[in-house]
Design an enzyme around this catalytic site. Structure first.
Site, PDB file in Angstrom:
ATOM      1  N   CYS A 213       0.968  -0.790   0.184  1.00 34.26           N
ATOM      2  CA  CYS A 213      -0.204   0.055  -0.162  1.00 34.26           C
ATOM      3  C   CYS A 213       1.183   1.209   0.146  1.00 34.26           C
ATOM      4  O   CYS A 213       1.262   1.817   1.016  1.00 34.26           O
ATOM      5  CB  CYS A 213      -0.760   0.537   1.497  1.00 34.26           C
ATOM      6  SG  CYS A 213      -1.799   1.636   1.688  1.00 34.26           S
TER       7      CYS A 213
ATOM      8  N   TYR B  10      -5.484   5.485  -9.302  1.00 37.28           N
ATOM      9  CA  TYR B  10      -6.589   3.889  -8.560  1.00 37.28           C
ATOM     10  C   TYR B  10      -6.942   4.828  -9.406  1.00 37.28           C
ATOM     11  O   TYR B  10      -8.476   4.855  -9.861  1.00 37.28           O
ATOM     12  CB  TYR B  10      -6.635   5.101  -7.596  1.00 37.28           C
ATOM     13  CG  TYR B  10      -5.794   3.904  -6.490  1.00 37.28           C
ATOM     14  CD1 TYR B  10      -5.572   3.227  -6.554  1.00 37.28           C
ATOM     15  CD2 TYR B  10      -4.329   4.490  -6.511  1.00 37.28           C
ATOM     16  CE1 TYR B  10      -5.206   2.033  -5.190  1.00 37.28           C
ATOM     17  CE2 TYR B  10      -3.339   3.838  -5.637  1.00 37.28           C
ATOM     18  CZ  TYR B  10      -3.706   2.728  -5.056  1.00 37.28           C
ATOM     19  OH  TYR B  10      -3.087   2.147  -3.825  1.00 37.28           O
TER      20      TYR B  10
END
Length: 362
Positions: free
Chosen positions: A86, A229
């Site tokens: 992440c 994203y």
């Protein structure tokens, strides 16, 4: 039309052969059991237009040098839960490492690939390995014996209804989540622990650069950090096209800035560089393929590519990058994007190779 079902990553793949159209074969993914309406992972955060919309973090408390605060600075009291995969968690780990806080704040990494977090529903998320040897780079939860990050949130609040994300900054004494917003955690690590940090003199958010850092952070977040994203999770062409446009405008802007100076705010490393780095280090290995950000590779930007190698080689930074975890997570945890979980072998970039950024040093 003939259909068959195959269970994969807790979703069902429908493969349909249309006998009326010779050779016509379609593949799609659908969720066998719908999750609740809350966004429990990034894949749930979609607008009706097919655009990705990130929701805000929930736990927003602060650790303070004030001894009378609810969460005062204490060596050994706090624990950081992260995933090497992440980028948001990795920037917190970067601060922990480069500020020299490893003796004051412990940390644990979860497994890279999402798994079922409970048998009672279909939620997929971050889980801990069962032993120290199950997953290199990941460890069981040493504090609460939790099986998943979800369990930590539920331990902190029985009424919690948000996402089960990393990073999680945990208070061992009160057994609760202090903060799960990475942008705030890094600010705490930068200043509040200076009394016990081994590299206290490193200030990544100095007063004379704060306005400039804040401005840079904003357009980099919109166009790049969150922009990749928005490209990857878009479900319609229009939102994807707009996200790609914003992404490459921001990358071009970074390339222009970095062609004239070593870092984003001049010749000293700052918060803006750490926030940009965690996205760029993943770009060619993941985002270019998995998120369809392939208009131009990072390696095709001379200044940006050398800049990423420069930041990677800053003392403490390289240990925060686990490319195996990064690739296994993205390619293995998003079956709606990569249904068979195939992990590309390349490009296998050596970020420890020489760069040319010293030419800007004063």
């Amino acid at each position: 039309m003939i259909c068959f079902f195959h269970k994969s990553h807790k979703s069902h793949i429908i493969a349909a052969f249309d006998s009326k159209k010779k050779g016509s074969f379609t593949l799609s993914i659908y969720s066998f059991k719908r999750l609740s309406q809350m966004a429990r992972s990034a894949l749930d955060e979609m607008s009706d237009s097919g655009a990705f919309l990130r929701t805000a973090s929930t736990f927003r408390n602060s650790i303070s040098r004030d001894p009378n605060s609810q969460f005062p600075v204490e060596s050994g009291r706090y624990h950081l839960y992260i995933s090497y995969a992440c980028p948001w968690a990795s920037r917190c780990l970067a601060y922990l490492k480069i500020k020299g806080l490893e003796k004051a704040i412990s940390f644990t990494s979860v497994k890279p690939i999402w798994e079922r977090t409970k048998q009672s529903d279909e939620h997929m998320g971050w889980v801990f390995p069962a032993s120290d040897t199950e997953e290199p780079g990941a460890e069981p939860d040493p504090l609460n014996g939790a099986k998943s990050i979800r369990e930590l949130y539920e331990l902190a609040s029985t009424s919690y209804t948000g996402k089960y994300t990393v990073p999680v900054l945990w208070d061992k004494k009160l057994k609760t989540v202090v903060n799960n917003e990475s942008s705030e955690i890094i600010r705490m690590f930068n200043t509040e622990f200076n009394g016990i940090a081994e590299n206290a003199s490193l200030d990544l958010y100095p007063s004379h650069l704060r306005a400039q850092i804040d401005e840079i952070n904003e357009w980099i977040y919109i166009g790049i950090n969150n922009g990749v994203y928005k490209c990857g999770f878009a479900k319609k062409q229009g939102p994807y096209d707009e996200a790609v446009k914003q992404l490459y405008e921001a990358l071009d802007k970074c390339e222009e800035i970095l062609s004239n100076q070593r870092y984003l705010c001049g010749n000293m490393l700052s918060e803006a560089d750490i926030r940009l780095f965690v996205t760029l280090i993943r770009f060619d290995e993941v985002y270019a393929v998995h998120f369809k950000c392939n208009k131009k590779l990072l390696r095709e930007y001379p200044s940006l590519f050398n800049y990423v190698k420069d930041v990677f080689q800053f003392p403490g930074m390289s240990s925060t990058v686990n490319m195996e975890h990064i690739k296994r997570h993205y390619y293995g945890s998003h079956p709606s994007i990569n249904p068979f979980g195939i992990i590309p072998q390349g490009p296998d970039i050596d970020y420890s190779s020489p760069h040319d950024r010293e030419r800007f040093s004063s």
